[in-house]
Motif scaffolding. Structure first.
Motif, PDB file in Angstrom:
ATOM      1  N   PRO A  51      56.852  37.765  55.669  1.00  0.00           N
ATOM      2  CA  PRO A  51      56.193  36.619  56.319  1.00  0.00           C
ATOM      3  C   PRO A  51      54.682  36.810  56.478  1.00  0.00           C
ATOM      4  O   PRO A  51      53.915  35.841  56.362  1.00  0.00           O
ATOM      5  CB  PRO A  51      56.886  36.538  57.683  1.00  0.00           C
ATOM      6  CG  PRO A  51      58.229  37.149  57.469  1.00  0.00           C
ATOM      7  CD  PRO A  51      58.042  38.216  56.422  1.00  0.00           C
ATOM      8  N   ALA A  52      54.239  38.058  56.745  1.00  0.00           N
ATOM      9  CA  ALA A  52      52.795  38.279  56.908  1.00  0.00           C
ATOM     10  C   ALA A  52      52.065  37.987  55.597  1.00  0.00           C
ATOM     11  O   ALA A  52      50.951  37.433  55.593  1.00  0.00           O
ATOM     12  CB  ALA A  52      52.523  39.716  57.357  1.00  0.00           C
ATOM     13  N   ALA A  53      52.701  38.316  54.482  1.00  0.00           N
ATOM     14  CA  ALA A  53      52.087  38.046  53.179  1.00  0.00           C
ATOM     15  C   ALA A  53      52.080  36.548  52.891  1.00  0.00           C
ATOM     16  O   ALA A  53      51.140  36.019  52.286  1.00  0.00           O
ATOM     17  CB  ALA A  53      52.837  38.797  52.083  1.00  0.00           C
ATOM     18  N   VAL A  54      53.128  35.850  53.349  1.00  0.00           N
ATOM     19  CA  VAL A  54      53.192  34.391  53.165  1.00  0.00           C
ATOM     20  C   VAL A  54      52.011  33.747  53.899  1.00  0.00           C
ATOM     21  O   VAL A  54      51.280  32.905  53.358  1.00  0.00           O
ATOM     22  CB  VAL A  54      54.535  33.832  53.703  1.00  0.00           C
ATOM     23  CG1 VAL A  54      54.531  32.317  53.714  1.00  0.00           C
ATOM     24  CG2 VAL A  54      55.698  34.361  52.882  1.00  0.00           C
ATOM     25  N   LEU A  55      51.819  34.187  55.143  1.00  0.00           N
ATOM     26  CA  LEU A  55      50.729  33.640  55.960  1.00  0.00           C
ATOM     27  C   LEU A  55      49.364  33.947  55.324  1.00  0.00           C
ATOM     28  O   LEU A  55      48.478  33.083  55.261  1.00  0.00           O
ATOM     29  CB  LEU A  55      50.807  34.231  57.373  1.00  0.00           C
ATOM     30  CG  LEU A  55      49.793  33.691  58.366  1.00  0.00           C
ATOM     31  CD1 LEU A  55      50.034  32.219  58.670  1.00  0.00           C
ATOM     32  CD2 LEU A  55      49.838  34.505  59.669  1.00  0.00           C
ATOM     33  N   GLN A  56      49.240  35.185  54.847  1.00  0.00           N
ATOM     34  CA  GLN A  56      47.968  35.603  54.241  1.00  0.00           C
ATOM     35  C   GLN A  56      47.643  34.741  53.015  1.00  0.00           C
ATOM     36  O   GLN A  56      46.512  34.298  52.821  1.00  0.00           O
ATOM     37  CB  GLN A  56      48.081  37.072  53.835  1.00  0.00           C
ATOM     38  CG  GLN A  56      46.770  37.646  53.359  1.00  0.00           C
ATOM     39  CD  GLN A  56      46.923  39.118  53.022  1.00  0.00           C
ATOM     40  OE1 GLN A  56      48.017  39.580  52.673  1.00  0.00           O
ATOM     41  NE2 GLN A  56      45.840  39.850  53.131  1.00  0.00           N
ATOM     42  N   GLN A  57      48.671  34.478  52.217  1.00  0.00           N
ATOM     43  CA  GLN A  57      48.472  33.664  51.017  1.00  0.00           C
ATOM     44  C   GLN A  57      48.030  32.243  51.391  1.00  0.00           C
ATOM     45  O   GLN A  57      47.098  31.692  50.799  1.00  0.00           O
ATOM     46  CB  GLN A  57      49.788  33.611  50.255  1.00  0.00           C
ATOM     47  CG  GLN A  57      49.615  33.263  48.798  1.00  0.00           C
ATOM     48  CD  GLN A  57      50.974  33.259  48.092  1.00  0.00           C
ATOM     49  OE1 GLN A  57      51.928  33.889  48.544  1.00  0.00           O
ATOM     50  NE2 GLN A  57      51.058  32.544  46.999  1.00  0.00           N
ATOM     51  N   LEU A  58      48.680  31.691  52.419  1.00  0.00           N
ATOM     52  CA  LEU A  58      48.306  30.345  52.886  1.00  0.00           C
ATOM     53  C   LEU A  58      46.854  30.310  53.333  1.00  0.00           C
ATOM     54  O   LEU A  58      46.093  29.405  52.994  1.00  0.00           O
ATOM     55  CB  LEU A  58      49.170  29.951  54.089  1.00  0.00           C
ATOM     56  CG  LEU A  58      50.463  29.199  53.851  1.00  0.00           C
ATOM     57  CD1 LEU A  58      51.107  28.887  55.193  1.00  0.00           C
ATOM     58  CD2 LEU A  58      50.193  27.905  53.085  1.00  0.00           C
ATOM     59  N   ASP A  59      46.489  31.325  54.110  1.00  0.00           N
ATOM     60  CA  ASP A  59      45.141  31.354  54.667  1.00  0.00           C
ATOM     61  C   ASP A  59      44.103  31.594  53.564  1.00  0.00           C
ATOM     62  O   ASP A  59      43.095  30.886  53.483  1.00  0.00           O
ATOM     63  CB  ASP A  59      45.064  32.449  55.741  1.00  0.00           C
ATOM     64  CG  ASP A  59      43.780  32.383  56.545  1.00  0.00           C
ATOM     65  OD1 ASP A  59      43.149  31.306  56.576  1.00  0.00           O
ATOM     66  OD2 ASP A  59      43.408  33.404  57.157  1.00  0.00           O
ATOM     67  N   ASN A  60      44.377  32.585  52.703  1.00  0.00           N
ATOM     68  CA  ASN A  60      43.385  32.948  51.687  1.00  0.00           C
ATOM     69  C   ASN A  60      43.107  31.794  50.725  1.00  0.00           C
ATOM     70  O   ASN A  60      41.957  31.505  50.411  1.00  0.00           O
ATOM     71  CB  ASN A  60      43.856  34.172  50.877  1.00  0.00           C
ATOM     72  CG  ASN A  60      43.791  35.434  51.724  1.00  0.00           C
ATOM     73  OD1 ASN A  60      43.295  35.400  52.860  1.00  0.00           O
ATOM     74  ND2 ASN A  60      44.315  36.523  51.206  1.00  0.00           N
ATOM     75  N   ALA A  61      44.174  31.152  50.264  1.00  0.00           N
ATOM     76  CA  ALA A  61      43.971  30.111  49.257  1.00  0.00           C
ATOM     77  C   ALA A  61      43.938  28.718  49.878  1.00  0.00           C
ATOM     78  O   ALA A  61      43.232  27.832  49.386  1.00  0.00           O
ATOM     79  CB  ALA A  61      45.066  30.188  48.207  1.00  0.00           C
ATOM     80  N   GLY A  62      44.685  28.523  50.973  1.00  0.00           N
ATOM     81  CA  GLY A  62      44.767  27.182  51.561  1.00  0.00           C
ATOM     82  C   GLY A  62      43.555  26.832  52.412  1.00  0.00           C
ATOM     83  O   GLY A  62      42.940  25.769  52.229  1.00  0.00           O
ATOM     84  N   SER A  63      43.168  27.728  53.310  1.00  0.00           N
ATOM     85  CA  SER A  63      42.108  27.390  54.280  1.00  0.00           C
ATOM     86  C   SER A  63      40.805  26.930  53.615  1.00  0.00           C
ATOM     87  O   SER A  63      40.251  25.891  54.000  1.00  0.00           O
ATOM     88  CB  SER A  63      41.830  28.578  55.209  1.00  0.00           C
ATOM     89  OG  SER A  63      42.957  28.819  56.018  1.00  0.00           O
ATOM     90  N   PRO A  64      40.298  27.655  52.586  1.00  0.00           N
ATOM     91  CA  PRO A  64      39.020  27.223  52.000  1.00  0.00           C
ATOM     92  C   PRO A  64      39.120  25.874  51.285  1.00  0.00           C
ATOM     93  O   PRO A  64      38.097  25.210  51.079  1.00  0.00           O
ATOM     94  CB  PRO A  64      38.695  28.338  50.982  1.00  0.00           C
ATOM     95  CG  PRO A  64      39.569  29.492  51.343  1.00  0.00           C
ATOM     96  CD  PRO A  64      40.787  28.916  51.992  1.00  0.00           C
ATOM     97  N   ALA A  65      40.323  25.472  50.899  1.00  0.00           N
ATOM     98  CA  ALA A  65      40.468  24.215  50.158  1.00  0.00           C
ATOM     99  C   ALA A  65      40.799  23.037  51.070  1.00  0.00           C
ATOM    100  O   ALA A  65      41.024  21.925  50.591  1.00  0.00           O
ATOM    101  CB  ALA A  65      41.549  24.371  49.090  1.00  0.00           C
ATOM    102  N   THR A  66      40.843  23.276  52.368  1.00  0.00           N
ATOM    103  CA  THR A  66      41.067  22.152  53.288  1.00  0.00           C
ATOM    104  C   THR A  66      39.781  21.336  53.401  1.00  0.00           C
ATOM    105  O   THR A  66      38.687  21.829  53.108  1.00  0.00           O
ATOM    106  CB  THR A  66      41.424  22.642  54.709  1.00  0.00           C
ATOM    107  OG1 THR A  66      40.363  23.491  55.159  1.00  0.00           O
ATOM    108  CG2 THR A  66      42.741  23.390  54.747  1.00  0.00           C
ATOM    109  N   VAL A  67      39.921  20.112  53.842  1.00  0.00           N
ATOM    110  CA  VAL A  67      38.768  19.285  54.213  1.00  0.00           C
ATOM    111  C   VAL A  67      38.514  19.582  55.698  1.00  0.00           C
ATOM    112  O   VAL A  67      39.466  19.648  56.480  1.00  0.00           O
ATOM    113  CB  VAL A  67      39.069  17.793  53.989  1.00  0.00           C
ATOM    114  CG1 VAL A  67      37.902  16.931  54.414  1.00  0.00           C
ATOM    115  CG2 VAL A  67      39.418  17.544  52.516  1.00  0.00           C
TER     116      VAL A  67
END
Ligand SMILES: Cc1ncc(COP(=O)(O)O)c(C=O)c1O
Length: 455
Positions: A51-67
């Protein structure tokens, strides 16, 4: 493997860091961040992932691509941010993971939601006896209210629409303004009332229904009024029309997705006069109350009409004596969105809510003045939080809108108002500061002059 406690702390820390970056980053995500979303285009993993890796992946790739809609310089659509208390309540409520549909499944959220509703009615000066359902947004709020209206009007004609549908039912007339929001038309189409068989009343330069052109109303008519035009922020002449409609026993529905919040700000009272005399109201909490997505409220004067349209019975669905949340919504199981509404209202109080609405309206006026003083044309009367600006001909305006979005200091969308291209500015977030407004005006003016120079 992290414990759930460490995992949640990590999620909260990542969320907090994300919010901290917003003032410094481009409001629209940078193209490389969008490209990096490719990491999500993967097949379903065969094996479990930590789960920690799942969260990390979301944050690393998802957060910068949010509006950066949660930041202070997002002025697109009518979006609103998330108040700190509402965001924190959302995190806690996610941990609770309650099914908010039934009292027996969640006494806590049912009680909190009932209080949130009572506070909402008080804050908006609507009758305390109104019933309401907590739905996903104003589209579903329009749907839910109009379902209650459909029930009420046909019930008077001794037609049980829930049992028999509309086949062979007496006809219902629906009157809307020409500037009706598409979501109300969608709701009508979902309800079998048809989006094209409505009577459309011409509107004026601000998008307000022209009261003198409203056809005769009767007890088989739904009159849909608007509090807050999505482009101009203008209000239909509610006080004048609501009395006429009530005298004719027509049902008055008000789409007040964002504009109804004006009822919480005493200085805007003139706009909203008469609103409390309607039969139903669609309201968004994720817009101007600044709770996280998704959150809308369908409010109805006649509790029985709303319950008749929405409530279901089954042996396993235990009905208590208290207000059963699912009796007022299209959904049965759902998340506890009333919790964030409660938290937002608890943290703001009556004065904080009034101040938030008023502050955003003042900021909209400042945008209009700053742009007008620089020689650009404001296309609407700025009565609320919406500003429409033209930067010259349509081509020039479209170029400036694209340039502002690319510049990244702030974000505004485009629209067409009465045949003219315009940039739409909607000020709807608690997070917007006066500095944000000044920085954004400066960016708009810079982009406008660079764009014109580059022609
Ligand atoms: C007047 C009006 N009604 C309805 C809606 C639809 O709201 P939602 O997107 O929450 O369904 C909007 C959205 O901007 C709106 O401005």
């Amino acid at each position: 493997m992290m414990t759930i406690i460490d995992l949640l702390a990590d999620a909260a820390a990542r969320g907090a860091r994300y919010l901290e970056t917003l003032p410094k980053r481009s409001v629209a995500p940078a193209p490389p961040a969008i490209d990096a979303l490719r990491v999500f285009y993967q097949p379903l993993p065969e094996r479990p992932t930590d789960p920690a890796a799942v969260l990390q992946q979301l944050d690393n790739a998802g957060s910068p691509a949010t509006v950066a809609t949660a930041g202070g310089r997002y002025f697109g659509f009518v979006i609103g941010g998330s108040l700190p208390a509402a965001l924190a309540a959302n995190v806690l409520a996610a941990a609770w993971d309650q099914n908010a549909g039934l009292v027996i499944a969640s006494p806590a959220t049912a009680a909190i939601e009932a209080t949130a509703l009572r506070w909402l009615l008080e804050a908006l000066s609507l009758p305390a006896s109104c019933a309401a359902g907590f739905v996903t947004g104003a589209t579903m709020a329009n749907f839910t209210c109009l379902a209650a209206a459909r029930h009420s009007l046909l019930n008077r004609a001794e037609w049980d629409v829930e049992a028999h549908g509309l086949f062979g039912a007496p006809a219902i007339t629906v009157v809307v303004g020409d500037e009706v929001h598409v979501s109300a038309l969608k709701a009508l189409s979902l309800l079998g009332l048809g989006r094209d068989r409505v009577i459309r009343v011409p509107t004026d330069a601000q998008g307000r229904m022209r009261a003198e052109l409203v056809p005769p109303l009767d007890e088989r008519t739904i009159l849909c009024l608007q509090a807050g035009n999505v482009n101009t922020g203008a209000f239909d002449p509610i006080a004048e029309l609501v009395d006429r409609a009530r005298a004719a026993r027509a049902w008055v529905h008000i789409d007040g997705a964002f504009g109804l919040w004006a009822a919480a700000a005493p200085a805007r009272a003139a706009l909203i006069a008469g609103v409390e005399r309607a039969d139903s109201w669609a309201l968004d909490a994720h817009k101007w109350l600044n709770v996280p997505y998704d959150s809308g409220v369908a409010i109805c004067r006649d509790e029985e009409a709303l319950r008749s349209a929405m409530a279901v019975r089954a042996a396993y669905l235990v009905q208590g004596v208290e207000r059963e949340p699912s009796a007022y919504t299209p959904e049965l199981s759902r998340r506890a969105r009333g919790v964030e509404v409660w938290a937002a209202l608890a943290s703001l109080g009556r004065s904080g809510l009034a101040e938030l609405i008023e502050r955003n309206c003042r900021m909209a006026t400042r945008f209009a003045a700053g742009l007008r003083d620089a020689g650009y044309e404001i296309l609407n009367d700025v009565v609320l939080n919406q500003v429409l600006v033209s930067f010259g001909d349509d081509e020039a305006t479209r170029r400036v809108v694209a340039g502002v979005q690319e510049d990244g200091t702030c974000w505004c969308g485009g629209t067409v108002w009465h045949g003219r291209a315009a940039m739409r500015i909607s000020v709807s977030s608690w997070a917007t500061t006066d500095d944000d407004v000044e920085l954004s005006i400066a960016a708009m003016l810079r982009v406008a002059s660079e764009t014109n120079a580059a022609r």
